[in-house]
Design an enzyme around this catalytic site. Structure first.
Site, short mmCIF file in Angstrom:
data_model
loop_
_atom_site.label_atom_id
_atom_site.label_comp_id
_atom_site.label_asym_id
_atom_site.label_seq_id
_atom_site.Cartn_x
_atom_site.Cartn_y
_atom_site.Cartn_z
CG ASP A 1 34.42 33.40 45.06
OD1 ASP A 1 35.10 34.34 44.61
OD2 ASP A 1 33.45 33.57 45.85
CB SER A 2 37.39 34.99 40.17
OG SER A 2 38.66 34.50 40.53
CD GLU B 1 36.35 42.87 43.37
OE1 GLU B 1 36.46 41.92 44.18
OE2 GLU B 1 35.95 42.72 42.20
#
Ligand code: KIV
Length: 264
Positions: free
Chosen positions: A45-46, A181
């Site tokens: 979804d980046s 992340e």
């Protein structure tokens, strides 16, 4: 290259062979990265930021994710395709089942969800229904407002312990992969050692089982702020395909990520 499956990644974890993952958003990127031997393509979804030019991933919709997953699946050769469930599209288990079905029917082979133990019941339900999951822990960009920005997570003992427990609980619930992340290198190492499922890292140091970068970042096309964990592989190569091949080779040899790409 043989088709990458969950079994491939599990075997690689067990034998200590590092695997490589890159994002892609269209058929041309997917063909380029998969034909070089990238193991996993993430339709992230980046795309909200790097394709649509938005400030965060929050505005990304299921319609966007289905469209880009279809595009990627047409260009892919042998990589495993992972697609993100976007913001608030997994608020309930029932909603997640519907949205996971749409992504799998568009070509995803595993879906990625951002969140910790509160997703255990949903992960168990998806697993029972034949849908593999990757759980994204640490800096979860969909929660940028709650986190007050894009910051390294798990720096204090309480949040580190909670992340280790989340990882264990999600693995027990049936998660197939974890993605960490922006977490300190030592914490990522501890999590990767404590679960038997593969762990992918971005800004999480060299000790996770696989590494991922956003494809534009590793091609030196970062738009706006360049995070510390990014390496521009085009700086050392002549073509995008060579840059991807170098990324894969450096991940395999342990040359990438270097200490300067991680957080202590
Ligand atoms: O959406 C995305 O591209 C991601 C990666 C940065 C891991 O979640």
């Amino acid at each position: 290259m043989a088709k990458t499956t969950l079994h491939t990644l599990l075997k690689m974890k067990q034998t200590g062979e590092k695997f490589s993952c890159l994002t892609s958003y269209d058929a041309t990127q997917a063909h380029m990265v998969s034909s070089q031997g990238t193991h996993v393509i993430l339709v992230g979804d980046s795309l909200g930021m790097v394709v649509q030019g938005r400030d965060s991933t929050v505005p990304v919709t299921m319609e966007d994710m289905v469209y880009h997953t279809r595009c990627v699946s047409r260009g892919n050769t042998d990589a495993m395709i992972m697609s993100d469930i976007p913001f608030m599209a997994c608020a309930t288990s029932e909603q997640t089942y519907t949205n996971a079905a749409a992504l799998m029917q568009a070509g995803a082979e595993i879906i990625k969800l951002e969140g910790g133990r509160w997703l255990c019941e949903t992960v168990r339900g998806l697993s029972e229904r034949g849908v593999p999951t990757c759980l994204h822990l640490g800096l979860t960009p969909q929660s940028v407002s709650m986190l007050s920005g894009y910051k390294v997570q798990g720096r204090d003992e309480e949040s580190a312990t909670r992340m280790i427990e989340d990882a264990r609980l999600l693995a027990e619930a049936g998660a197939n992969i974890l993605l960490l992340e922006c977490v300190p290198t030592a914490l990522a190492q501890e999590i990767a050692r404590s679960v038997s499922i593969p762990v992918i890292g971005i800004g999480a140091g060299p000790d996770t089982d696989g590494q991922i970068l956003v494809v534009y970042d590793m091609l030196g096309m970062t738009y706006g702020h360049r995070p510390r964990f990014v390496k521009d592989f085009m700086a050392e190569t002549a073509t995008p395909a060579e840059a991807v091949a170098k990324f894969i080779a450096d991940v395999k040899s342990g040359t990438f990520p270097a200490p300067e790409h991680g957080f202590s």
